[in-house]
Design a protein around this motif. Structure first.
Motif, PDB file in Angstrom:
ATOM      1  N   GLY A 158       0.849  -1.194   0.000  1.00  0.00           N
ATOM      2  CA  GLY A 158       0.000   0.000   0.000  1.00  0.00           C
ATOM      3  C   GLY A 158       0.876   1.232   0.000  1.00  0.00           C
ATOM      4  O   GLY A 158       2.096   1.134   0.053  1.00  0.00           O
ATOM      5  N   GLU A 159       0.248   2.391  -0.091  1.00  0.00           N
ATOM      6  CA  GLU A 159       1.027   3.629  -0.090  1.00  0.00           C
ATOM      7  C   GLU A 159       0.231   4.746   0.569  1.00  0.00           C
ATOM      8  O   GLU A 159      -1.005   4.681   0.658  1.00  0.00           O
ATOM      9  CB  GLU A 159       1.396   4.028  -1.513  1.00  0.00           C
ATOM     10  CG  GLU A 159       0.195   4.325  -2.381  1.00  0.00           C
ATOM     11  CD  GLU A 159       0.583   4.706  -3.809  1.00  0.00           C
ATOM     12  OE1 GLU A 159       1.057   5.843  -3.993  1.00  0.00           O
ATOM     13  OE2 GLU A 159       0.380   3.898  -4.717  1.00  0.00           O
ATOM     14  N   VAL A 160       0.960   5.755   1.033  1.00  0.00           N
ATOM     15  CA  VAL A 160       0.295   6.928   1.618  1.00  0.00           C
ATOM     16  C   VAL A 160       0.840   8.179   0.936  1.00  0.00           C
ATOM     17  O   VAL A 160       1.896   8.141   0.301  1.00  0.00           O
ATOM     18  CB  VAL A 160       0.558   7.031   3.145  1.00  0.00           C
ATOM     19  CG1 VAL A 160       0.149   5.760   3.853  1.00  0.00           C
ATOM     20  CG2 VAL A 160       2.015   7.367   3.445  1.00  0.00           C
ATOM     21  N   VAL A 206      -4.285   3.472   4.687  1.00  0.00           N
ATOM     22  CA  VAL A 206      -3.341   2.743   3.829  1.00  0.00           C
ATOM     23  C   VAL A 206      -3.839   1.318   3.573  1.00  0.00           C
ATOM     24  O   VAL A 206      -4.382   0.675   4.466  1.00  0.00           O
ATOM     25  CB  VAL A 206      -1.928   2.755   4.457  1.00  0.00           C
ATOM     26  CG1 VAL A 206      -1.896   1.991   5.771  1.00  0.00           C
ATOM     27  CG2 VAL A 206      -0.888   2.207   3.498  1.00  0.00           C
ATOM     28  N   TYR A 207      -3.662   0.868   2.341  1.00  0.00           N
ATOM     29  CA  TYR A 207      -3.965  -0.535   2.038  1.00  0.00           C
ATOM     30  C   TYR A 207      -2.921  -1.425   2.704  1.00  0.00           C
ATOM     31  O   TYR A 207      -1.737  -1.104   2.718  1.00  0.00           O
ATOM     32  CB  TYR A 207      -3.931  -0.788   0.520  1.00  0.00           C
ATOM     33  CG  TYR A 207      -5.128  -0.263  -0.234  1.00  0.00           C
ATOM     34  CD1 TYR A 207      -6.230   0.255   0.444  1.00  0.00           C
ATOM     35  CD2 TYR A 207      -5.164  -0.283  -1.624  1.00  0.00           C
ATOM     36  CE1 TYR A 207      -7.332   0.726  -0.255  1.00  0.00           C
ATOM     37  CE2 TYR A 207      -6.265   0.196  -2.334  1.00  0.00           C
ATOM     38  CZ  TYR A 207      -7.340   0.698  -1.642  1.00  0.00           C
ATOM     39  OH  TYR A 207      -8.427   1.170  -2.335  1.00  0.00           O
ATOM     40  N   SER A 224      -8.197  -3.628   2.083  1.00  0.00           N
ATOM     41  CA  SER A 224      -7.860  -2.809   0.925  1.00  0.00           C
ATOM     42  C   SER A 224      -9.108  -2.245   0.267  1.00  0.00           C
ATOM     43  O   SER A 224      -9.905  -1.577   0.914  1.00  0.00           O
ATOM     44  CB  SER A 224      -6.980  -3.582  -0.054  1.00  0.00           C
ATOM     45  OG  SER A 224      -7.676  -4.690  -0.587  1.00  0.00           O
ATOM     46  N   ASP A 249     -12.636   0.816   0.790  1.00  0.00           N
ATOM     47  CA  ASP A 249     -12.795   2.067   0.051  1.00  0.00           C
ATOM     48  C   ASP A 249     -14.165   2.100  -0.629  1.00  0.00           C
ATOM     49  O   ASP A 249     -14.799   3.150  -0.711  1.00  0.00           O
ATOM     50  CB  ASP A 249     -11.686   2.207  -0.995  1.00  0.00           C
ATOM     51  CG  ASP A 249     -11.577   3.637  -1.489  1.00  0.00           C
ATOM     52  OD1 ASP A 249     -11.375   4.515  -0.632  1.00  0.00           O
ATOM     53  OD2 ASP A 249     -11.717   3.868  -2.696  1.00  0.00           O
ATOM     54  N   ASN A 293      -8.989  11.036   4.132  1.00  0.00           N
ATOM     55  CA  ASN A 293      -8.253   9.825   3.752  1.00  0.00           C
ATOM     56  C   ASN A 293      -6.884  10.267   3.253  1.00  0.00           C
ATOM     57  O   ASN A 293      -6.687  11.440   2.905  1.00  0.00           O
ATOM     58  CB  ASN A 293      -9.007   9.062   2.651  1.00  0.00           C
ATOM     59  CG  ASN A 293      -8.664   7.581   2.631  1.00  0.00           C
ATOM     60  OD1 ASN A 293      -7.808   7.121   3.376  1.00  0.00           O
ATOM     61  ND2 ASN A 293      -9.333   6.828   1.766  1.00  0.00           N
ATOM     62  N   ASN A 353      -4.808   7.968   1.184  1.00  0.00           N
ATOM     63  CA  ASN A 353      -4.304   6.982   0.246  1.00  0.00           C
ATOM     64  C   ASN A 353      -4.582   7.463  -1.179  1.00  0.00           C
ATOM     65  O   ASN A 353      -5.736   7.530  -1.594  1.00  0.00           O
ATOM     66  CB  ASN A 353      -5.011   5.644   0.515  1.00  0.00           C
ATOM     67  CG  ASN A 353      -4.452   4.519  -0.305  1.00  0.00           C
ATOM     68  OD1 ASN A 353      -3.819   4.740  -1.328  1.00  0.00           O
ATOM     69  ND2 ASN A 353      -4.696   3.297   0.129  1.00  0.00           N
ATOM     70  N   THR A 361      -6.942   5.474  -4.224  1.00  0.00           N
ATOM     71  CA  THR A 361      -8.329   5.094  -3.947  1.00  0.00           C
ATOM     72  C   THR A 361      -9.292   5.944  -4.770  1.00  0.00           C
ATOM     73  O   THR A 361      -8.925   6.993  -5.287  1.00  0.00           O
ATOM     74  CB  THR A 361      -8.672   5.295  -2.459  1.00  0.00           C
ATOM     75  OG1 THR A 361      -8.407   6.667  -2.120  1.00  0.00           O
ATOM     76  CG2 THR A 361      -7.843   4.398  -1.569  1.00  0.00           C
TER      77      THR A 361
END
Length: 262
Positions: free
Chosen positions: A23-25, A202-203, A208, A212, A233, A235, A238
């Motif tokens: 995942g990512e932020v 974050v995923y 995941s 969302d 949020n 992320n 998404t």
């Protein structure tokens, strides 16, 4: 990126060109320190920020990029490693190392004072370089709520800014909002009631896109009911963080402090 490498027994924690993140932020601030500490808290909600007490110093660990190396860097800075020595070990650009040193040095100076001696200027400086109330509380041996109250008494509150997608060629009108303490005015006005929907962040393995979908479904229903919506949020991968899904999109941490500030 978020790496869930601890979930696997035989995987190497070394990071190279192979895809390992789950995942990512995206963190936004007006100083590197501010955005960096936000991002660390977003990736792992058990982390307070750039914490020098999470890992032990180990030169071998500094040489190889791993999912937890930044906390070894923090520990090394606390132990008194110079920027040049760290550059030789990590090959991370000195500019970034100096910014990380600013955070660790400030954390050390915070630890030398107690909450009663926490002045307006010190508290404001801490917020400007990305310290959360919880992180300040840990340093001055207090509680998050006590620091929050003191911050409100000092009238230290964040400003809401819009991301400028046009490099200041004309005024920004995007729906991407973030909070910062490095500003003195808001880019938007607060004159209508909104309903806040909190995203899933974050995923990770086990959480995941289905979460969302819940957030997007909630936003669409609220819109059908004629309500103004706020999405919180962080992320970027998404649908809930698309600019046209909500009336106001805050790209921010999902924590007690930030949600209450919004």
């Amino acid at each position: 990126p978020r790496w869930d490498l601890s979930k696997f027994s035989r995987v190497s924690t070394k990071i190279g060109s192979s895809m390992k993140s789950v995942g990512e932020v995206m963190a936004i601030g007006r100083k590197f320190e501010e955005a960096f500490q936000k991002a660390l808290r977003m990736v792992d909600e058990t982390v307070n920020g750039f914490d020098p007490y999470l890992k032990e110093v180990d030169d071998e660990e500094l040489k190889e990029p791993t999912d937890k190396r930044m906390f070894v860097v923090a520990a090394a800075l606390r132990e008194g490693y110079s920027v040049d020595r760290l550059y030789d070990l990590t090959k991370i650009d000195r500019w970034f190392l100096q910014k990380m040193k600013n955070i660790v040095d400030f954390n050390t100076s915070l630890e030398s004072i107690d909450q009663y001696n926490l002045s307006h200027d010190v508290l404001l400086r801490a917020k400007q370089i990305g310290f959360s109330d919880k992180q300040i509380a840990a340093a001055v041996k207090s509680t998050e709520l006590a620091i929050r109250k003191q911050r409100q008494d000092y009238k230290i509150t964040p400003s809401v800014k819009q991301i400028d997608t046009v490099a200041a060629e004309w005024p920004a009108t995007t729906n991407y909002l973030y909070l910062t303490y490095n500003a003195c005015s808001n880019d938007i006005t607060f004159d209508e009631e909104h309903t806040m929907v909190i995203g899933s962040g974050v995923y990770r393995i086990g959480s995941s896109v289905e979460f969302d979908w819940c957030a997007v479904g909630c936003l669409r229903e609220l819109r059908k009911l004629g309500k103004k919506t706020i999405m919180v949020n962080y992320n970027p991968e998404t649908v809930s963080t698309d600019y046209d899904m909500s009336d106001r999109l805050y790209f921010e941490e999902i924590s007690f402090e930030v949600v209450m500030d919004i």
